[in-house]
Design a protein around this motif. Structure first.
Motif, PDB file in Angstrom:
ATOM      1  N   VAL A   4     -25.173  32.085 -11.426  1.00 52.61           N
ATOM      2  CA  VAL A   4     -24.896  32.609 -12.568  1.00 52.61           C
ATOM      3  C   VAL A   4     -23.733  31.889 -13.229  1.00 52.61           C
ATOM      4  O   VAL A   4     -22.645  31.770 -12.548  1.00 52.61           O
ATOM      5  CB  VAL A   4     -24.741  33.593 -12.739  1.00 52.61           C
ATOM      6  CG1 VAL A   4     -24.260  34.145 -13.686  1.00 52.61           C
ATOM      7  CG2 VAL A   4     -25.727  34.807 -11.698  1.00 52.61           C
ATOM      8  N   GLU A   5     -24.137  30.949 -13.503  1.00 49.68           N
ATOM      9  CA  GLU A   5     -23.146  29.767 -14.807  1.00 49.68           C
ATOM     10  C   GLU A   5     -22.790  30.598 -15.861  1.00 49.68           C
ATOM     11  O   GLU A   5     -23.803  31.492 -16.847  1.00 49.68           O
ATOM     12  CB  GLU A   5     -23.937  28.780 -15.104  1.00 49.68           C
ATOM     13  CG  GLU A   5     -24.692  27.551 -13.886  1.00 49.68           C
ATOM     14  CD  GLU A   5     -25.701  27.962 -13.933  1.00 49.68           C
ATOM     15  OE1 GLU A   5     -26.601  27.095 -13.813  1.00 49.68           O
ATOM     16  OE2 GLU A   5     -26.563  29.059 -14.376  1.00 49.68           O
ATOM     17  N   SER A   6     -21.578  29.982 -16.350  1.00 52.63           N
ATOM     18  CA  SER A   6     -20.814  30.597 -17.579  1.00 52.63           C
ATOM     19  C   SER A   6     -20.047  29.944 -17.833  1.00 52.63           C
ATOM     20  O   SER A   6     -19.346  28.882 -16.986  1.00 52.63           O
ATOM     21  CB  SER A   6     -20.250  32.228 -16.929  1.00 52.63           C
ATOM     22  OG  SER A   6     -18.975  32.275 -16.814  1.00 52.63           O
ATOM     23  N   GLY A   7     -19.204  29.990 -19.158  1.00 52.38           N
ATOM     24  CA  GLY A   7     -18.163  28.980 -19.945  1.00 52.38           C
ATOM     25  C   GLY A   7     -18.837  27.809 -20.878  1.00 52.38           C
ATOM     26  O   GLY A   7     -17.688  27.333 -21.346  1.00 52.38           O
ATOM     27  N   GLY A   8     -19.769  28.070 -21.572  1.00 48.95           N
ATOM     28  CA  GLY A   8     -20.413  27.106 -21.907  1.00 48.95           C
ATOM     29  C   GLY A   8     -20.653  27.009 -23.039  1.00 48.95           C
ATOM     30  O   GLY A   8     -19.963  28.339 -23.652  1.00 48.95           O
ATOM     31  N   GLY A   9     -20.585  26.524 -24.598  1.00 49.88           N
ATOM     32  CA  GLY A   9     -20.031  26.532 -25.446  1.00 49.88           C
ATOM     33  C   GLY A   9     -20.093  25.700 -26.569  1.00 49.88           C
ATOM     34  O   GLY A   9     -20.749  23.813 -26.033  1.00 49.88           O
ATOM     35  N   LEU A  10     -19.758  25.892 -28.400  1.00 49.71           N
ATOM     36  CA  LEU A  10     -19.165  24.541 -28.668  1.00 49.71           C
ATOM     37  C   LEU A  10     -18.251  23.889 -28.987  1.00 49.71           C
ATOM     38  O   LEU A  10     -16.883  25.213 -28.541  1.00 49.71           O
ATOM     39  CB  LEU A  10     -19.649  24.943 -30.248  1.00 49.71           C
ATOM     40  CG  LEU A  10     -19.340  24.052 -31.976  1.00 49.71           C
ATOM     41  CD1 LEU A  10     -20.242  22.779 -31.578  1.00 49.71           C
ATOM     42  CD2 LEU A  10     -19.738  24.526 -32.769  1.00 49.71           C
ATOM     43  N   VAL A  11     -17.613  22.945 -29.184  1.00 47.86           N
ATOM     44  CA  VAL A  11     -16.520  22.265 -28.362  1.00 47.86           C
ATOM     45  C   VAL A  11     -16.320  21.132 -29.062  1.00 47.86           C
ATOM     46  O   VAL A  11     -17.588  20.032 -29.250  1.00 47.86           O
ATOM     47  CB  VAL A  11     -15.951  21.867 -27.161  1.00 47.86           C
ATOM     48  CG1 VAL A  11     -16.961  21.326 -26.130  1.00 47.86           C
ATOM     49  CG2 VAL A  11     -14.846  21.768 -27.501  1.00 47.86           C
ATOM     50  N   GLN A  12     -15.551  20.138 -29.836  1.00 50.92           N
ATOM     51  CA  GLN A  12     -15.025  19.227 -30.705  1.00 50.92           C
ATOM     52  C   GLN A  12     -15.076  18.559 -29.757  1.00 50.92           C
ATOM     53  O   GLN A  12     -14.669  17.635 -28.639  1.00 50.92           O
ATOM     54  CB  GLN A  12     -13.805  19.619 -31.703  1.00 50.92           C
ATOM     55  CG  GLN A  12     -14.249  20.500 -32.687  1.00 50.92           C
ATOM     56  CD  GLN A  12     -13.224  20.613 -33.717  1.00 50.92           C
ATOM     57  OE1 GLN A  12     -12.046  20.153 -33.363  1.00 50.92           O
ATOM     58  NE2 GLN A  12     -13.032  20.882 -35.187  1.00 50.92           N
ATOM     59  N   PRO A  13     -15.308  16.732 -30.023  1.00 52.12           N
ATOM     60  CA  PRO A  13     -15.061  16.086 -29.175  1.00 52.12           C
ATOM     61  C   PRO A  13     -13.834  16.176 -29.131  1.00 52.12           C
ATOM     62  O   PRO A  13     -12.683  16.187 -29.302  1.00 52.12           O
ATOM     63  CB  PRO A  13     -15.536  14.548 -29.913  1.00 52.12           C
ATOM     64  CG  PRO A  13     -16.439  15.174 -31.201  1.00 52.12           C
ATOM     65  CD  PRO A  13     -16.057  16.391 -31.462  1.00 52.12           C
ATOM     66  N   GLY A  15     -12.475  18.180 -26.986  1.00 52.25           N
ATOM     67  CA  GLY A  15     -11.283  19.079 -25.511  1.00 52.25           C
ATOM     68  C   GLY A  15     -12.007  19.633 -25.100  1.00 52.25           C
ATOM     69  O   GLY A  15     -12.768  18.011 -24.985  1.00 52.25           O
ATOM     70  N   SER A  16     -12.169  19.892 -24.550  1.00 51.57           N
ATOM     71  CA  SER A  16     -12.177  20.710 -23.246  1.00 51.57           C
ATOM     72  C   SER A  16     -13.470  21.912 -23.192  1.00 51.57           C
ATOM     73  O   SER A  16     -13.107  22.562 -23.538  1.00 51.57           O
ATOM     74  CB  SER A  16     -10.950  21.148 -22.145  1.00 51.57           C
ATOM     75  OG  SER A  16     -10.106  19.789 -22.868  1.00 51.57           O
ATOM     76  N   LEU A  17     -13.529  22.196 -21.834  1.00 47.22           N
ATOM     77  CA  LEU A  17     -14.610  23.246 -21.729  1.00 47.22           C
ATOM     78  C   LEU A  17     -14.426  23.825 -19.843  1.00 47.22           C
ATOM     79  O   LEU A  17     -14.016  22.810 -19.216  1.00 47.22           O
ATOM     80  CB  LEU A  17     -15.748  23.524 -22.153  1.00 47.22           C
ATOM     81  CG  LEU A  17     -16.594  23.718 -23.119  1.00 47.22           C
ATOM     82  CD1 LEU A  17     -17.809  24.080 -23.130  1.00 47.22           C
ATOM     83  CD2 LEU A  17     -16.092  25.053 -23.604  1.00 47.22           C
ATOM     84  N   ARG A  18     -14.612  24.848 -19.452  1.00 45.92           N
ATOM     85  CA  ARG A  18     -14.579  24.629 -17.853  1.00 45.92           C
ATOM     86  C   ARG A  18     -15.574  26.078 -17.787  1.00 45.92           C
ATOM     87  O   ARG A  18     -15.249  27.140 -17.833  1.00 45.92           O
ATOM     88  CB  ARG A  18     -13.172  26.495 -17.757  1.00 45.92           C
ATOM     89  CG  ARG A  18     -13.352  25.873 -15.741  1.00 45.92           C
ATOM     90  CD  ARG A  18     -11.803  26.220 -15.254  1.00 45.92           C
ATOM     91  NE  ARG A  18     -12.248  27.748 -15.205  1.00 45.92           N
ATOM     92  CZ  ARG A  18     -11.491  29.042 -14.005  1.00 45.92           C
ATOM     93  NH1 ARG A  18     -10.233  27.690 -13.200  1.00 45.92           N
ATOM     94  NH2 ARG A  18     -11.824  29.765 -13.923  1.00 45.92           N
ATOM     95  N   LEU A  19     -16.176  25.223 -16.893  1.00 43.76           N
ATOM     96  CA  LEU A  19     -17.774  26.219 -16.051  1.00 43.76           C
ATOM     97  C   LEU A  19     -17.636  26.845 -14.881  1.00 43.76           C
ATOM     98  O   LEU A  19     -17.083  26.343 -13.845  1.00 43.76           O
ATOM     99  CB  LEU A  19     -18.914  24.941 -16.168  1.00 43.76           C
ATOM    100  CG  LEU A  19     -19.090  24.878 -17.108  1.00 43.76           C
ATOM    101  CD1 LEU A  19     -20.405  23.488 -16.995  1.00 43.76           C
ATOM    102  CD2 LEU A  19     -19.491  25.047 -18.689  1.00 43.76           C
ATOM    103  N   SER A  20     -17.794  27.812 -14.778  1.00 42.07           N
ATOM    104  CA  SER A  20     -18.183  28.528 -13.551  1.00 42.07           C
ATOM    105  C   SER A  20     -19.347  29.006 -13.149  1.00 42.07           C
ATOM    106  O   SER A  20     -20.529  29.097 -14.328  1.00 42.07           O
ATOM    107  CB  SER A  20     -17.414  30.713 -13.876  1.00 42.07           C
ATOM    108  OG  SER A  20     -15.755  29.501 -14.278  1.00 42.07           O
ATOM    109  N   CYS A  21     -19.389  28.949 -11.765  1.00 42.47           N
ATOM    110  CA  CYS A  21     -20.700  29.241 -11.442  1.00 42.47           C
ATOM    111  C   CYS A  21     -20.693  30.279 -10.076  1.00 42.47           C
ATOM    112  O   CYS A  21     -20.027  29.885  -9.038  1.00 42.47           O
ATOM    113  CB  CYS A  21     -21.589  28.252 -11.086  1.00 42.47           C
ATOM    114  SG  CYS A  21     -22.922  28.491 -10.155  1.00 42.47           S
ATOM    115  N   THR A  22     -21.440  31.741 -10.184  1.00 42.70           N
ATOM    116  CA  THR A  22     -20.585  32.256  -9.256  1.00 42.70           C
ATOM    117  C   THR A  22     -22.291  32.608  -8.386  1.00 42.70           C
ATOM    118  O   THR A  22     -23.157  33.217  -9.069  1.00 42.70           O
ATOM    119  CB  THR A  22     -20.622  33.964  -9.677  1.00 42.70           C
ATOM    120  OG1 THR A  22     -19.211  33.694 -10.436  1.00 42.70           O
ATOM    121  CG2 THR A  22     -20.281  34.724  -8.351  1.00 42.70           C
ATOM    122  N   ALA A  23     -22.041  31.906  -7.026  1.00 45.83           N
ATOM    123  CA  ALA A  23     -23.319  32.002  -5.885  1.00 45.83           C
ATOM    124  C   ALA A  23     -22.851  33.929  -5.040  1.00 45.83           C
ATOM    125  O   ALA A  23     -21.949  34.398  -5.305  1.00 45.83           O
ATOM    126  CB  ALA A  23     -22.873  31.111  -4.963  1.00 45.83           C
TER     127      ALA A  23
END
Length: 114
Positions: A4-13, A15-23
């Motif tokens: 199960v992934e989470s953490g996506g979204g809209l970000v400006q050039p 910028g940063s994001l952190r995605l998570s995947c729980t198994a």
């Protein structure tokens, strides 16, 4: 097996994001984990790989130096830290585990746009 992934979204050039995947459903700490992405009209591509104990990682040139994969085996979770994001990083990002076959999460959308 469930990813199960989470953490996506809209970000400006830039910028940063952190995605998570729980198994769940398998012995997470025994398996290499991977992040892939797929942009519209393009093939799915590998963006990061981490071995079972986190001691070895791999990145293609397209993300090297900007993305960092890590894992917390106590939490059955793998992360993808994405910095200095570019428009071309826009894609659906998938978590992947290769057991006796490939397993994929549902994907999380990352959109890089001003």
């Amino acid at each position: 097996v469930q990813l199960v992934e989470s953490g996506g979204g809209l970000v400006q050039p830039g910028g940063s994001l952190r995605l998570s995947c729980t198994a769940s459903g398998f012995t997470f700490s025994s398996y290499t984990m991977r992040w892939y992405r797929q942009a519209p009209g393009k093939e799915r591509e590998l963006v990061a790989r981490i071995n079972s104990d986190g001691g070895s990682t791999f990145y293609p040139d397209s993300v090297k130096g900007r993305f960092t994969i890590s894992r917390d085996n106590a939490k059955n979770t793998v992360y993808l830290q994405m910095n200095s994001l570019k428009a071309e990083d826009t894609a659906v990002y998938y978590c992947n585990a290769l057991l006796f076959r490939q397993y994929w999460g549902q994907g999380t959308q990352v959109t890089v746009s001003s």
